[in-house]
Enzyme design. Structure first.
Site, PDB file in Angstrom:
ATOM      1  N   ALA A 172      -1.604  -1.753  -3.181  1.00 19.76           N
ATOM      2  CA  ALA A 172      -0.246  -1.712  -3.392  1.00 19.76           C
ATOM      3  C   ALA A 172      -0.530  -0.951  -4.514  1.00 19.76           C
ATOM      4  CB  ALA A 172       0.388  -3.217  -3.547  1.00 19.76           C
ATOM      5  N   GLY A 176       5.292   1.855  -5.224  1.00 14.05           N
ATOM      6  CA  GLY A 176       4.813   1.537  -3.980  1.00 14.05           C
ATOM      7  C   GLY A 176       3.707   1.852  -3.262  1.00 14.05           C
ATOM      8  N   GLN A 177       3.371   2.591  -2.933  1.00 11.57           N
ATOM      9  CA  GLN A 177       1.828   1.565  -2.222  1.00 11.57           C
ATOM     10  C   GLN A 177       1.756   3.604  -1.731  1.00 11.57           C
ATOM     11  OE1 GLN A 177       4.237  -0.226   1.203  1.00 11.57           O
ATOM     12  NE2 GLN A 177       3.328   1.477   2.755  1.00 11.57           N
ATOM     13  N   LYS A 192      -0.206   8.486  -2.452  1.00 14.25           N
ATOM     14  CA  LYS A 192       0.655   7.092  -2.783  1.00 14.25           C
ATOM     15  C   LYS A 192       2.398   7.427  -3.082  1.00 14.25           C
ATOM     16  CE  LYS A 192       0.079   6.904  -7.678  1.00 14.25           C
ATOM     17  NZ  LYS A 192      -0.047   5.845  -8.615  1.00 14.25           N
ATOM     18  N   ASP A 324      -4.066   1.650 -20.104  1.00 14.95           N
ATOM     19  CA  ASP A 324      -3.807   1.138 -18.967  1.00 14.95           C
ATOM     20  C   ASP A 324      -5.190   0.403 -18.719  1.00 14.95           C
ATOM     21  OD1 ASP A 324      -2.833  -0.579 -16.483  1.00 14.95           O
ATOM     22  OD2 ASP A 324      -1.895   1.127 -15.703  1.00 14.95           O
TER      23      ASP A 324
HETATM   24  N1  LIG Z   1      -8.144   8.423  -4.778  1.00 11.86           N
HETATM   25  C1  LIG Z   1      -7.841   6.439  -4.518  1.00 11.86           C
HETATM   26  N2  LIG Z   1      -8.987   6.370  -4.079  1.00 11.86           N
HETATM   27  C2  LIG Z   1      -9.680   5.265  -3.724  1.00 11.86           C
HETATM   28  N3  LIG Z   1      -8.361   4.181  -3.717  1.00 11.86           N
HETATM   29  C3  LIG Z   1      -7.338   4.730  -4.905  1.00 11.86           C
HETATM   30  C4  LIG Z   1      -6.955   5.769  -4.689  1.00 11.86           C
HETATM   31  N4  LIG Z   1      -5.810   5.905  -5.311  1.00 11.86           N
HETATM   32  C5  LIG Z   1      -5.691   4.676  -5.312  1.00 11.86           C
HETATM   33  N5  LIG Z   1      -6.464   3.952  -4.632  1.00 11.86           N
HETATM   34  C6  LIG Z   1      -6.478   2.840  -4.442  1.00 11.86           C
HETATM   35  O1  LIG Z   1      -4.421   2.312  -4.861  1.00 11.86           O
HETATM   36  C7  LIG Z   1      -4.654   1.373  -5.864  1.00 11.86           C
HETATM   37  C8  LIG Z   1      -2.810   1.512  -6.446  1.00 11.86           C
HETATM   38  O2  LIG Z   1      -3.479   3.004  -7.455  1.00 11.86           O
HETATM   39  P1  LIG Z   1      -2.859   2.779  -8.971  1.00 11.86           P
HETATM   40  O3  LIG Z   1      -3.553   2.519  -9.725  1.00 11.86           O
HETATM   41  O4  LIG Z   1      -2.705   4.949  -8.729  1.00 11.86           O
HETATM   42  O5  LIG Z   1      -1.470   2.722  -8.529  1.00 11.86           O
HETATM   43  P2  LIG Z   1       0.008   2.683  -9.917  1.00 11.86           P
HETATM   44  O6  LIG Z   1       0.545   1.252  -9.492  1.00 11.86           O
HETATM   45  O7  LIG Z   1       0.511   3.487  -9.782  1.00 11.86           O
HETATM   46  O8  LIG Z   1      -1.112   2.395 -10.720  1.00 11.86           O
HETATM   47  P3  LIG Z   1      -1.161   0.978 -11.823  1.00 11.86           P
HETATM   48  O9  LIG Z   1      -0.702   0.064 -10.381  1.00 11.86           O
HETATM   49  O10 LIG Z   1      -2.234   0.940 -12.242  1.00 11.86           O
HETATM   50  O11 LIG Z   1       0.025   0.901 -12.838  1.00 11.86           O
HETATM   51  C9  LIG Z   1      -6.100   1.471  -6.944  1.00 11.86           C
HETATM   52  O12 LIG Z   1      -5.929   0.646  -7.942  1.00 11.86           O
HETATM   53  C10 LIG Z   1      -6.835   1.678  -5.623  1.00 11.86           C
HETATM   54  O13 LIG Z   1      -7.182   0.191  -5.120  1.00 11.86           O
END
Ligand SMILES: Nc1ncnc2c1ncn2[C@@H]1O[C@H](COP(=O)(O)OP(=O)(O)OP(=O)(O)O)[C@@H](O)[C@H]1O
Lengths: 477, 207
Positions: A172, A176-177, A192, A324
């Site tokens: 998640a 989004g996801q 993402k 963060d």
């Molecule tokens: N390049 C990647 N490789 C492996 N896992 C990833 C990658 N990008 C995202 N993830 C997985 O997806 C999750 C969410 O991604 P990300 O942290 O970018 O989302 P976000 O919601 O925009 O950030 P945050 O929740 O920190 O604000 C990460 O914690 C990780 O588990």
């Protein structure tokens, strides 16, 4: 739907809410009114109460949070003229109502609730801090919705764009996801995807919330609080634009070489837009899973070293405060590298803030007490240290000394030391209790940067040669 | 001389093309059948041989978009969708085909698909409505709802769908993304209502 007697449930919850409010409020009729109001907005049941994606402030915890928050706000104008007070209460009511509909803030509401339960009196800055720490929670998307986002963003279906694309998300994200996929050129990637319209909704809500809070004028430092809220709003909105995140990611990536053992995943621009971000997939696990494997001390130290190098590299080279500290942003890779994946909440310091930030560090390193006091006064928005109460100056300076401890110690520094960590926390609590919270907006980010990093290393029970690392990064900036 | 079938089909297509252009330019209300006939190089009388009214003409375009949307839907469906997801795919595929008509769609839909009793039922509109509902019934049945969904479920669906269309024709957000979220929520609500499936509070996020 529940078939309980709604009225009865309502009154029970009402009583619990009143019980939970600070003493003194229960006998106060206007507090009663407010509690009633909060109880009623949080009881606004959606026809299908479980409609899983429509959230209300349903849980008692959330209700108590809203109650506390309202009580605190109200206490700020309780001695105002009756007419004035009613007007403000109306504003407050509107703000709370809006707050109650911001379902994607559910987690934040819970967090505020936890914080409030632990502290006797709430101060605006604290609320601001919590807001800055909040995570949005987007509704999950089924694959058909994901496909529509792709058609709109790329005019192609995921299957046409990628050699393979997992229809089920593996993680998640706050807006989004994330799905796994493989490019035609063979690379494994993480894609993402943002829930449609969520960025617009958040923008509009935050703006409205600020506008509603604006005329409340709750404290002497209300303008200060509003300025911070505006700043937080700006930072939160950064998270809503993946194109911006891609730019940050690319910059960050360029500051590390293979020998650093720190990786920022490559961004695939041709598969990325404002709402879709495709990056190199990093194989590994997050902190909790890593710790569950009972890693040896040497390994913990290794990752503490990498984390320190990574954050101070970004600070010195790019003048960033990656604020963060969410553990989900770090990936422990099997080959011993540390992956950093999210730059959604990063403050790029202005030149002025950058110089200011280093002046304070330099003064502490040089043991230049008058210089340090001047910096502290400035950070607390006083013209001169003499304008501050001696105790105020003292408490903030203690906090800064705590921050500087690792910088001044030769050799290994143990971030897993409980005493050390607790001293930092106690200082923050003391400052908060005493109301020493006035500060320039940047401090929200620098505090989060510091505490986030240290909490992470504390959990990791890791050590590193902090002073050596900082000197290296400082000299090579 | 007899006009060949082929020529008729071509003329009909030309009229639809030109009409779409003019509707987009001037709006549905301000366009007259004369405008369209003129643009298509026909006498107004000839135009009436093809389409008895402006409404029928516009509704034919919509019905055509519906048909194309259904074809897209059948092609895109992978058979793994659950009910909510499949309904979403169906609606989204249709809207994507309707998108070029969006600038002038509001008043047309209001007249031709209105759920209120009307004097002149637009035959094209009625056919399109029945076709759409039939497809929805098939989708629902495909997910194991053996009893034919009754008029309550179908009326609810149709009201939701009209609401979505109304919102969508007015949606200023980029790519009508707010409509997507509205469809998502609406469909979930609908499915929960017809299936009586009301899980407990709280929500599990994918992944
Ligand atoms: N390049 C990647 N490789 C492996 N896992 C990833 C990658 N990008 C995202 N993830 C997985 O997806 C999750 C969410 O991604 P990300 O942290 O970018 O989302 P976000 O919601 O925009 O950030 P945050 O929740 O920190 O604000 C990460 O914690 C990780 O588990």
């Amino acid at each position: 739907m529940q078939v309980e007697d709604a009225g009865k449930v309502d009154s029970v919850e009402m009583k619990m809410l009143l019980d939970a409010l600070p003493k003194g409020s229960v006998s106060d009729p206007s507090a009663q009114r407010l509690a009633h109001f909060i109880s009623s907005i949080s009881n606004n049941k959606v026809p299908v109460s479980s409609l899983s994606r429509i959230w209300t402030l349903g849980s008692l915890q959330a209700r108590v949070t809203a109650g506390y928050f309202a009580y605190w706000l109200r206490s700020r104008f309780s001695d105002a003229e009756e007419k004035d007070r009613l007007k403000r209460e109306a504003h407050l009511a509107a703000a709370l109502k809006l707050f109650g509909t911001m379902g994607y803030l559910r987690g934040a509401v819970m967090k505020i609730g936890q914080m409030l339960a632990n502290l006797p009196e709430v101060v605006p800055e604290e609320f601001a801090e919590v807001l800055s720490a909040l995570h949005f929670e987007a509704p999950p998307m089924h694959y058909s919705l994901v496909r529509e986002v792709f058609l709109d963003e790329f005019d192609r279906e995921p299957e046409e764009m990628f050699a393979s694309f997992d229809q089920q998300a593996f993680a998640a994200a706050s807006l989004g996801q994330v799905h796994r996929a493989r490019l035609h050129s063979g690379e494994e990637v993480a894609v993402k995807i943002q829930y449609p319209g969520i960025a617009r909704t958040i923008k509009a809500d935050l703006r409205n919330l600020r506008l509603l809070l604006q005329p409340l004028c709750l404290a002497i430092d209300w303008q200060d609080t509003l300025a911070k809220l505006a700043d937080i709003e700006r930072m939160l909105l950064m998270e809503t634009d993946y194109a911006q995140e891609a730019v940050f990611g690319k910059l960050a990536r360029s500051t590390f070489t293979a020998s650093d053992r720190v990786v920022v995943p490559q961004v695939y621009v041709e598969f990325s837009t404002k709402r879709v971000l495709t990056t190199e997939y990093l194989q590994g696990c997050h902190l909790d899973e890593y710790l569950a494997g009972n890693p040896a001390q040497a390994e913990r130290d290794h990752f503490t070293h990498l984390l320190t190098v990574a954050t101070y590299r970004l600070y010195y080279r790019l003048h960033w405060l990656p604020a963060d500290p969410h553990p989900g942003n770090f990936i422990f890779m099997a080959d011993g590298r540390l992956g950093i994946i999210d730059f959604g909440c990063t403050l790029a310091l202005s030149d002025e803030d950058w110089i200011f930030s280093n002046e304070a560090i330099q003064a502490a390193l040089d043991r230049d007490l008058p210089g340090l006091n001047r910096s502290i006064a400035k950070a607390c928005r006083f013209d001169d240290p003499d304008d501050m109460e001696p105790d105020h100056l003292d408490v903030i300076r203690q906090g800064f000394y705590w921050f500087m401890e690792p910088w001044q110690q030769e050799g290994i520094f143990d971030f897993g030391d409980r005493d050390f960590f607790l001293r930092g926390i106690n200082n923050v609590i003391e400052a908060t209790r005493k109301g020493y919270t006035r500060s320039v907006p940047m401090t929200i980010w620098s505090n989060r940067f510091t505490f986030g990093g240290r909490a992470f290393c504390y959990k990791l029970k890791g050590r590193c040669e902090f002073r050596k690392i900082f000197l290296q990064e400082w000299q090579h900036q | 001389m007899r006009i060949s079938e082929q020529a008729k089909i071509e003329t009909r297509a030309r009229i639809l093309d030109k009409a779409a252009e003019i509707f987009t330019l001037k709006g549905f209300e301000d366009t007259t059948t004369r405008d369209i006939a003129l643009a298509a190089g026909l006498a107004t009388g000839t135009l009436f041989n093809y389409f008895p009214s402006k409404e029928t003409l516009a509704m034919s375009m919509i019905a055509e978009a519906f048909r194309e949307g259904s074809t897209d839907f059948l092609r895109r469906r992978n058979g793994k969708e659950d009910l909510a997801e499949e309904l979403f795919l169906f609606i989204a595929s249709g809207l994507r085909r309707l998108r070029p008509l969006r600038p002038f769609l509001g008043p047309v839909l209001e007249r031709s698909l209105s759920p209120f009793p009307r004097k002149n039922i637009c035959q094209e509109g009625e056919t399109a409505r029945l076709g759409h509902l039939d497809a929805v019934q098939k989708i629902i049945a495909g997910h194991g709802f053996t009893e034919a969904p009754d008029y309550v479920a179908m009326t609810m669906y149709w009201s939701l769908y009209l609401g979505i269309l109304a919102f969508w024709t007015n949606d200023e957000s980029p790519n009508q993304e707010e409509s997507q979220s509205l469809i998502d929520y609406s469909i979930r609500m609908f499915v929960q209502v017809i299936s009586g499936d009301v899980p407990d509070k709280g929500e599990v996020h994918a992944g």
